[in-house]
Design an enzyme around this catalytic site. Structure first.
Site, mmCIF file in Angstrom:
data_model
loop_
_atom_site.group_PDB
_atom_site.id
_atom_site.type_symbol
_atom_site.label_atom_id
_atom_site.label_comp_id
_atom_site.label_asym_id
_atom_site.label_seq_id
_atom_site.Cartn_x
_atom_site.Cartn_y
_atom_site.Cartn_z
ATOM 1 C CD GLU A 114 -2.778 1.247 2.417
ATOM 2 O OE1 GLU A 114 -3.723 2.063 2.410
ATOM 3 O OE2 GLU A 114 -2.479 0.560 3.411
ATOM 4 C CG HIS A 180 -3.705 6.232 0.472
ATOM 5 N ND1 HIS A 180 -3.966 6.992 1.596
ATOM 6 C CD2 HIS A 180 -3.694 4.947 0.875
ATOM 7 C CE1 HIS A 180 -4.088 6.178 2.640
ATOM 8 N NE2 HIS A 180 -3.949 4.929 2.222
ATOM 9 C CG HIS A 201 -8.607 2.144 2.458
ATOM 10 N ND1 HIS A 201 -8.387 3.316 1.760
ATOM 11 C CD2 HIS A 201 -7.461 1.878 3.131
ATOM 12 C CE1 HIS A 201 -7.160 3.734 1.990
ATOM 13 N NE2 HIS A 201 -6.574 2.882 2.811
ATOM 14 N N GLY A 205 -9.060 7.947 2.243
ATOM 15 C CA GLY A 205 -7.878 8.310 1.487
ATOM 16 C C GLY A 205 -8.200 8.681 0.048
ATOM 17 N NE ARG A 212 -20.496 22.793 -9.563
ATOM 18 C CZ ARG A 212 -21.284 23.210 -8.563
ATOM 19 N NH1 ARG A 212 -22.600 23.028 -8.637
ATOM 20 N NH2 ARG A 212 -20.780 23.800 -7.509
ATOM 21 C CG ASP A 258 -6.432 -0.110 6.748
ATOM 22 O OD1 ASP A 258 -5.271 -0.470 6.473
ATOM 23 O OD2 ASP A 258 -6.769 1.081 6.812
ATOM 24 C CB ILE A 292 -8.518 7.274 10.670
ATOM 25 C CG1 ILE A 292 -9.673 8.013 11.350
ATOM 26 C CG2 ILE A 292 -8.688 5.776 10.859
ATOM 27 C CD1 ILE A 292 -11.030 7.641 10.803
ATOM 28 C CB ALA A 293 -3.122 5.640 12.014
#
Length: 364
Positions: A114, A180, A201, A205, A212, A258, A292-293
């Protein structure tokens, strides 16, 4: 022969009866109405996990990786990828060489990188010091020395060279994932066209949707890509989890954890990719900015949460086992309860709490 009785969740529906095992394999499903309320599901398949039980995959340490895999196996995950985060190439290389041993032994199904080819704007808990544009030299070497161990890599499609990297990964049997990312809708669809097959996820990320400029979330959800969903009720509201799962369908949605090393551990201070993480009330956040980790989720809880969010049990099981097994090319071995497949079995209560785990017919 071993016999396990209860409500057996198969791809075709729930069958009250007995699941017969002989050694490492499932031999039969025998219907029988008088079997009680236990719910029997296939072993879970987690495409996205960084550690658990105080142990991590992110450092490339084999002993730690073994323990992390064993921790999640006890929670029903019988097949998993070892997830690394954005790192210097030297660590990526050494982890690939080291984890080949665990892949050969069957402890791991492979490696998921990742990063580090991710958007700095949407890096989340990824260490910005290690982010860089895709390097074909690096990617080619990792695939070569991995000898099949590298199974997935997350890339932001808007970065220079990303589309070529995605195509190369897909052509060499590696799942190219989009995540991400600050990509536009069109850039996202270009990544899918280049060969990406997984959304890392979904929602987390990523540039949020706008009517629009739909951005990556809509670009991925409306494509043919398989979408990862973190079902911890923190990364995604249960209503958003249900919306995404219903939109994609069980053949295009997968539950992931995760999880980081703090999973199953007390609140406190931890580390992820060289950054300090504080866990409080089972929520993991970077100490310096509160991002958030990762999570402290296990797959048995993810399945429970998905059903509690309103997903049919059969669909939730497909998302936790069958669909990710198919993505890894392992559907002929694991991911479902059917005669001839490996006896990876999770027994849960009627309330979907964990009771027993077997991997290849052996208690975890």
């Amino acid at each position: 022969m071993t016999r396990i009785s209860g409500r057996i969740v198969t791809p075709g529906g729930v069958v009250p009866g007995h699941l017969d095992l002989d050694g490492e394999l499932i031999t039969a499903i025998v219907p029988d109405d008088g079997v009680g309320d236990d719910v029997i599901v296939p072993g879970f398949v987690d495409l996205h996990c960084h550690g658990g039980g105080g142990h991590t995959f992110t450092t490339g340490d084999l002993a730690s990786a073994r323990e992390a895999a064993a921790f999640h196996r006890r929670h029903g995950t019988t097949t998993m990828l070892a997830g690394l985060v954005s790192s210097p190439f030297e660590l990526m290389r050494s982890a690939t060489l080291g984890y080949r041993e665990l892949v050969d032994e069957g402890v791991l199904a492979g490696i998921h990188f990742e990063g580090p080819y991710l958007s700095e704007v949407r890096c989340g808990a990824q260490n910005p010091a290690h982010l860089r544009d895709p390097s074909m030299t690096e990617i080619e070497e990792l695939i070569k020395i991995g000898e099949g161990a590298v199974r997935m890599m997350t890339v932001a499609p808007e970065l220079p060279g990303a589309l070529d990297a995605i195509t190369y990964l897909a052509e060499h049997g590696v799942l190219a994932a989009i995540g991400h990312t600050d990509a536009t809708y069109d850039q996202t669809r270009a990544g899918v066209a280049a060969g990406a097959t997984v959304a890392t996820h979904l929602f987390n990320g990523m540039r949020p949707p706008h009517h629009r400029e739909p951005g990556p979330v809509v670009g991925l959800l409306s494509s043919t890509i398989v979408c990862e969903l973190i079902a911890d009720n923190i990364h995604l509201h249960p209503g958003m989890l249900a919306f995404a799962a219903h939109s994609a369908g069980p053949d295009r949605a997968v539950l992931i954890t995760d999880a980081m090393d703090a999973t199953g551990m007390p609140d406190g201070q931890y580390e992820l990719g060289g950054q300090e993480v504080v866990v409080a009330g089972r929520v993991a956040r970077l100490a310096h900015n509160g991002s958030i980790a990762g999570s402290t989720l296990t797959m048995d809880v993810a399945l429970h949460n998905a059903v509690a969010a309103g997903l049919p049990l059969v669909d939730a099981v497909a998302m936790a086992s069958t669909t990710p097994a198919r993505m890894l090319g392992l559907a002929d071995r694991v991911g479902a309860l059917a005669p001839g497949l490996r006896a990876d079995v999770v027994v849960m209560s009627a309330e979907l709490t964990l009771k027993q785990v077997l991997r290849a017919g052996t208690p975890a």
